[in-house]
Every structure is written in C-alpha cells, then in structure tokens.
Design an enzyme around this catalytic site. Structure first.
Site, PDB file in Angstrom:
ATOM      1  N   ASP A  53       0.849  -1.197   0.000  1.00  0.00           N
ATOM      2  CA  ASP A  53       0.000   0.000   0.000  1.00  0.00           C
ATOM      3  C   ASP A  53       0.881   1.241   0.000  1.00  0.00           C
ATOM      4  O   ASP A  53       2.097   1.143   0.176  1.00  0.00           O
ATOM      5  CB  ASP A  53      -1.015  -0.017   1.154  1.00  0.00           C
ATOM      6  CG  ASP A  53      -0.384   0.085   2.533  1.00  0.00           C
ATOM      7  OD1 ASP A  53       0.834  -0.201   2.664  1.00  0.00           O
ATOM      8  OD2 ASP A  53      -1.091   0.433   3.494  1.00  0.00           O
ATOM      9  N   TYR A  55       2.936   4.811   0.696  1.00  0.00           N
ATOM     10  CA  TYR A  55       3.586   5.430   1.857  1.00  0.00           C
ATOM     11  C   TYR A  55       2.541   6.255   2.609  1.00  0.00           C
ATOM     12  O   TYR A  55       1.697   6.916   2.001  1.00  0.00           O
ATOM     13  CB  TYR A  55       4.722   6.348   1.402  1.00  0.00           C
ATOM     14  CG  TYR A  55       5.873   5.640   0.718  1.00  0.00           C
ATOM     15  CD1 TYR A  55       6.587   4.634   1.364  1.00  0.00           C
ATOM     16  CD2 TYR A  55       6.261   5.994  -0.568  1.00  0.00           C
ATOM     17  CE1 TYR A  55       7.664   3.993   0.745  1.00  0.00           C
ATOM     18  CE2 TYR A  55       7.333   5.366  -1.202  1.00  0.00           C
ATOM     19  CZ  TYR A  55       8.030   4.363  -0.536  1.00  0.00           C
ATOM     20  OH  TYR A  55       9.088   3.751  -1.156  1.00  0.00           O
ATOM     21  N   PHE A  66       6.591   2.214  -4.357  1.00  0.00           N
ATOM     22  CA  PHE A  66       7.999   2.430  -3.977  1.00  0.00           C
ATOM     23  C   PHE A  66       8.534   3.819  -4.322  1.00  0.00           C
ATOM     24  O   PHE A  66       9.613   4.189  -3.893  1.00  0.00           O
ATOM     25  CB  PHE A  66       8.928   1.368  -4.601  1.00  0.00           C
ATOM     26  CG  PHE A  66       8.716  -0.018  -4.073  1.00  0.00           C
ATOM     27  CD1 PHE A  66       9.134  -0.372  -2.791  1.00  0.00           C
ATOM     28  CD2 PHE A  66       8.086  -0.987  -4.851  1.00  0.00           C
ATOM     29  CE1 PHE A  66       8.922  -1.653  -2.292  1.00  0.00           C
ATOM     30  CE2 PHE A  66       7.876  -2.277  -4.354  1.00  0.00           C
ATOM     31  CZ  PHE A  66       8.300  -2.613  -3.077  1.00  0.00           C
ATOM     32  N   HIS A 174      11.392  -9.085   0.782  1.00  0.00           N
ATOM     33  CA  HIS A 174      11.062  -7.669   0.580  1.00  0.00           C
ATOM     34  C   HIS A 174      12.310  -6.809   0.803  1.00  0.00           C
ATOM     35  O   HIS A 174      13.146  -7.126   1.647  1.00  0.00           O
ATOM     36  CB  HIS A 174       9.948  -7.261   1.544  1.00  0.00           C
ATOM     37  CG  HIS A 174       9.293  -5.975   1.195  1.00  0.00           C
ATOM     38  ND1 HIS A 174       9.821  -4.749   1.568  1.00  0.00           N
ATOM     39  CD2 HIS A 174       8.160  -5.696   0.495  1.00  0.00           C
ATOM     40  CE1 HIS A 174       9.034  -3.787   1.117  1.00  0.00           C
ATOM     41  NE2 HIS A 174       8.025  -4.325   0.458  1.00  0.00           N
TER      42      HIS A 174
END
Length: 208
Positions: A53, A55, A66, A174
């Site tokens: 989701d 920031y 990202f 991740h």
C-alpha cells in the site's frame, strides 16, 4: 478496467473512499490514485513490481509503488532497491526517488491497495482494492507477450499462482530493512529481468 468500476465491490469501495477523504487525511491525493496505470498503457507493460500500500507519511505517496516525488527523502526500501541495482548492474542510480522514469519504460509499479490513511499502514486493506488490482494482474498474466514479474516478500509472492508460465517470475524477500538481508541483496533481479527481455526481443530497462 472500465468494467470493474461498475461492479458492486467497486461501488462499495468508492463510497468508503468518499467518506475517508472527507473525514481523514488520505494518501495519495485523489487525482494521483491511478498514476501508475495512467502513465503506462496496458500493451506497453514489460515488467510488473507488486507493492502493498502507499507510503503513509506526508509528501511521499504519488500513486506509484515504492516511488516518492522529486526532492523527497528516499525511503529505506527504495534505498535498498537502489543499492541492489548498483551491486547487480554496476551502475550509479539516479539520486531522485521519483520512479516515473521506470514507468515510462514499461515498468508497472503497482500497489495492491491504492490508498491509505495518514500514519496508518494497511488502513485501507480489505476494502475492495485487492479485488481490483488482482484483476489487473490476471489480465497482464494472460498476455501472450512474455512479461517479468518481480515479487518481493510473501505478500507479493501470494500472487504467483495467477501468473501463466510464459512469463518470468522472480521472487525474493522484501527490500525493507527488516528483510533485505535475508536474500533481497544479491538476488540480481534487475540483470535477470533485462536478460529475459533481451532474449525475447524486448528493449531492456534502464534502471538508473
């Protein structure tokens, strides 16, 4: 995706979002929710990177997974992504965290949940976005032209069963500081991605 907008789940999602935007600070702004999709036509997608989701701090979310706007401090996960690019390809990354430059080359940076409340990660989880973004992934996965899917972390990897075998699926932990040292660093996904694209006659990505 026009047909999705008419479905009951999306109508419910729209009602939920109208209330959220009216009563809370929500990221990104409404005009930027679909930025990643609006910048990149379906038939121009070469690579798919799945995020979770947006920031949730001020000034960061811009509708591209990202990515952060120009002149915003680069978040830790993106710092680690750039570090792996540098290590893998031996190139110095652009100092900007705005990844629009990747999107314009065919990289779909897709969060599976497209909105979030300020300061509350995952606050818009299970409200309907996952159904919408799963449809995008399914439609891309049915394309005849081979694509590269970069699945970082267990959440992104849960979408692997949707992806047909003609595509390249690369999995790693991740890039978050909590997990990057478990195998994201050294995964060499960026060189593997470009090698696959070149083997199929597709222009590789300039990951700078």
């Amino acid at each position: 995706m026009q047909e999705e907008f008419q479905k009951p789940y999306f109508k419910n999602l729209q009602a939920f979002l109208a209330n959220e935007y009216a009563n809370y600070t929500i990221y990104p702004s409404e005009d930027k929710i679909f930025t990643a999709l609006n910048l990149l036509p379906f038939d121009k997608v070469k690579v798919v990177i799945i995020g979770q989701d947006p920031y949730h701090e001020p000034g960061q979310a811009q509708g591209i997974s990202f990515s952060v706007p120009e002149n915003v401090t680069i978040p830790p996960s993106l710092v680690n992504i750039m570090q792996e690019i540098n290590s893998d390809l031996g190139i110095e990354c652009n100092k900007s965290g705005d990844l629009t430059r990747w999107v314009k080359q065919g990289v779909l940076l897709l969060n599976t949940v497209l909105t979030v409340r300020r300061g509350q990660a995952n606050s818009h989880k299970d409200k309907g976005w996952e159904t919408f973004t799963s449809e995008i992934i399914k439609k891309l996965a049915k394309r005849k032209e081979p694509l590269v899917f970069l699945l970082w972390g267990s959440y992104a990897q849960s979408f692997a069963p949707l992806i047909d075998s003609q595509h390249l699926v690369l999995k790693a932990p991740h890039p978050s500081p909590l997990s990057a040292y478990r195998g994201f660093f050294g995964c060499k996904h960026f060189s593997k991605c470009n090698k696959f694209l070149e083997e199929h006659g597709v222009e590789p990505i300039d990951w700078k």
